[in-house]
Structure formats: structure tokens, C-alpha cells
Design an enzyme around this catalytic site. Structure first.
Site, PDB file in Angstrom:
ATOM      1  N   ASP A   1       0.832  -1.212   0.000  1.00  0.00           N
ATOM      2  CA  ASP A   1       0.000   0.000   0.000  1.00  0.00           C
ATOM      3  C   ASP A   1       0.864   1.259   0.000  1.00  0.00           C
ATOM      4  OD1 ASP A   1      -2.208  -1.585   0.024  1.00  0.00           O
ATOM      5  OD2 ASP A   1      -2.747  -1.211   2.118  1.00  0.00           O
TER       6      ASP A   1
ATOM      7  N   THR B   1       2.097   1.870  -3.446  1.00  0.00           N
ATOM      8  CA  THR B   1       1.000   2.378  -4.265  1.00  0.00           C
ATOM      9  C   THR B   1       0.824   3.883  -4.060  1.00  0.00           C
ATOM     10  OG1 THR B   1      -0.164   0.259  -4.095  1.00  0.00           O
ATOM     11  CG2 THR B   1      -1.447   2.152  -4.812  1.00  0.00           C
TER      12      THR B   1
ATOM     13  N   ASP C   1       2.883   0.555 -10.048  1.00  0.00           N
ATOM     14  CA  ASP C   1       1.635  -0.170 -10.225  1.00  0.00           C
ATOM     15  C   ASP C   1       1.884  -1.661 -10.411  1.00  0.00           C
ATOM     16  OD1 ASP C   1      -1.190  -0.151 -10.432  1.00  0.00           O
ATOM     17  OD2 ASP C   1      -1.034  -0.418 -12.595  1.00  0.00           O
TER      18      ASP C   1
ATOM     19  N   ASP D   1       3.846  -2.877  -6.638  1.00  0.00           N
ATOM     20  CA  ASP D   1       2.977  -3.113  -5.479  1.00  0.00           C
ATOM     21  C   ASP D   1       2.221  -4.434  -5.603  1.00  0.00           C
ATOM     22  OD1 ASP D   1       1.127  -2.443  -7.408  1.00  0.00           O
ATOM     23  OD2 ASP D   1       0.356  -0.675  -6.383  1.00  0.00           O
TER      24      ASP D   1
ATOM     25  N   ARG E   1       1.513 -10.061  -3.707  1.00  0.00           N
ATOM     26  CA  ARG E   1       1.447 -11.504  -3.946  1.00  0.00           C
ATOM     27  C   ARG E   1       2.501 -12.248  -3.121  1.00  0.00           C
ATOM     28  NH1 ARG E   1       0.151  -9.562  -9.076  1.00  0.00           N
ATOM     29  NH2 ARG E   1       2.310  -9.590  -9.814  1.00  0.00           N
TER      30      ARG E   1
ATOM     31  N   ASP F   1      -5.660   0.387  -5.296  1.00  0.00           N
ATOM     32  CA  ASP F   1      -4.910   0.437  -6.545  1.00  0.00           C
ATOM     33  C   ASP F   1      -5.755   1.019  -7.666  1.00  0.00           C
ATOM     34  OD1 ASP F   1      -2.392  -0.343  -7.950  1.00  0.00           O
ATOM     35  OD2 ASP F   1      -3.766  -1.579  -9.115  1.00  0.00           O
TER      36      ASP F   1
ATOM     37  N   ASP G   1      -5.187   4.620  -9.490  1.00  0.00           N
ATOM     38  CA  ASP G   1      -4.955   4.619 -10.938  1.00  0.00           C
ATOM     39  C   ASP G   1      -5.719   5.759 -11.603  1.00  0.00           C
ATOM     40  OD1 ASP G   1      -3.264   2.463 -10.917  1.00  0.00           O
ATOM     41  OD2 ASP G   1      -4.738   1.016 -11.652  1.00  0.00           O
TER      42      ASP G   1
END
Length: 209
Positions: free
Chosen positions: A29, A32, A66, A69, A74, A87, A91
Site C-alpha cells: 500500500d 501504491t 503499479d 505493489d 502476492r 490500486d 490509478d
């Protein structure tokens, strides 16, 4: 959205950086948010000053957050609804900043109102593309179709903005932005037709029961 092959390539490239940041307590986060701040500052400071090339370089560097993150989430096992929501929301902030920065330049010192109008149309219709998909999915439909996805719109815009900063005739960027606006409008139409067909099928199935 990056296609499957590009995403796989970037995942391999950014995995070492993702592991490095996670080992030092940096969250997906946070990456991001920092990435979004970098894009916004690059677009709203450098573009209005006419520094289209350097603005593009800064924005491009931060846009890769993008991908980073997502890799971090994952690896850490923290993928989920909140991360997806954050996210997607940021964006939209990044996209708006890029086109707004171009608008400020062309409506201001750039003195090229046609390009400014083209940037405004691209921004508005690009947002509509995203909204139509999000609204469709909230109603249980699939609207993941169209010729003007976010990644393509952003890449083309940044490439021509950077080239304009290097001396390319601004008309090239204006034409590209107008074409992107047209492609976005077409994509909105495609998605509306797709959702209409799905909704009609649902009604027919309900009527047949």
C-alpha cells in the site's frame, strides 16, 4: 491493464526489488501511495512548466509502482479487496493528473487550445471507460472489453508527450489525444452493448423459468 505476457515479464524484473522492500517493512500500500504521489507531482509540476520530456520520465518511473505493489502483495500474501480498491482508485488519480497537467500547459503557456481540448476529452472519456466497467461489475455483468484499455491509453499519451518535449510538432500529440478520445468513446459504446446483451439474456432466462 497490462497483457499477460508483459505482466509476467515485469513480475520477474521487479521481484528482487519487491523482496528487498518487504524485508525492510515497506508495504505494498505504501508503494501504491508513493507511486501515485510521484506521478501526480511529475504531471502537475513539470507538464504545466512545459517540461514534457522530463515530466514523462518522472511519471514513467513512478508508474512502474503499479506493477511493483502487485508483486509485493502476492509475495507477502496480502492481496485482497482493499488493495484492489486502493490500486484502482489511485490509478484514476494518476490518469487524471497526467491529462490535467497537459491541459494546464496547452491552455496556458503552451497556447494550443486544440490540444488542451483533446486532453480534456481523453481524460473525461477515459474515466467513463473505467466507470462503465466498474458499474457493470457491481451489477454482476462482465464489461472487460474494448479497444482503449488504461495501459494502452497511458503508454501512448506518455510516449507522444515525451516526444513533444523533445521537439515533435505538438499537432502530433493533439491528434493522438483526439484519437484516444474517439477510441475511448467507442470502448464505452462497446461495453454498453456488451452489458445490454448480458442483461437481455438474464431477462430471457428469468422469463423462461
Amino acid at each position: 491493464m497490462l497483457n499477460r505476457y508483459a505482466r509476467a515479464l515485469f513480475t520477474r524484473i521487479f521481484t528482487p526489488a519487491a523482496r528487498f522492500l518487504l524485508a525492510r517493512g515497506v508495504s505494498a500500500d505504501a508503494v501504491t501511495i508513493v507511486g501515485t504521489l510521484g506521478v501526480v507531482l511529475g504531471a502537475l509540476i513539470l507538464f504545466p512548466l512545459g517540461e514534457l520530456f522530463w515530466g514523462t520520465i518522472i511519471i514513467t518511473l513512478f508508474v512502474f509502482s503499479d506493477v511493483l505493489d502487485g508483486v509485493m502483495a502476492r509475495i507477502a500474501g496480502t492481496t485482497g479487496r482493499w488493495g484492489s480498491f486502493l490500486d484502482s482508485t489511485l490509478d484514476r488519480v494518476q490518469d487524471a493528473a497526467v491529462f490535467l497537467g497537459l491541459m494546464l500547459w496547452f491552455f496556458g503557456a503552451g497556447d494550443f487550445w486544440i490540444a488542451g481540448v483533446a486532453a480534456a476529452a481523453s481524460m473525461a472519456l477515459g474515466m467513463l471507460v473505467s466507470y462503465v466497467r466498474a458499474k457493470a461489475e457491481s451489477l454482476g455483468f462482465d464489461a472487460n472489453t474494448g479497444i482503449a484499455e488504461r495501459a494502452e491509453r497511458l503508454v501512448v499519451t506518455l510516449v507522444f508527450a515525451g516526444l513533444t518535449g523533445l521537439g515533435l510538432n505538438p499537432w502530433a500529440l493533439a491528434v493522438v489525444l483526439l484519437l484516444l478520445a474517439a477510441a475511448s468513446a467507442f470502448t464505452v459504446g462497446q461495453r454498453m452493448v456488451t452489458v445490454y446483451r448480458q442483461s437481455r439474456k438474464v431477462r430471457e432466462n428469468d422469463a423462461g423459468q
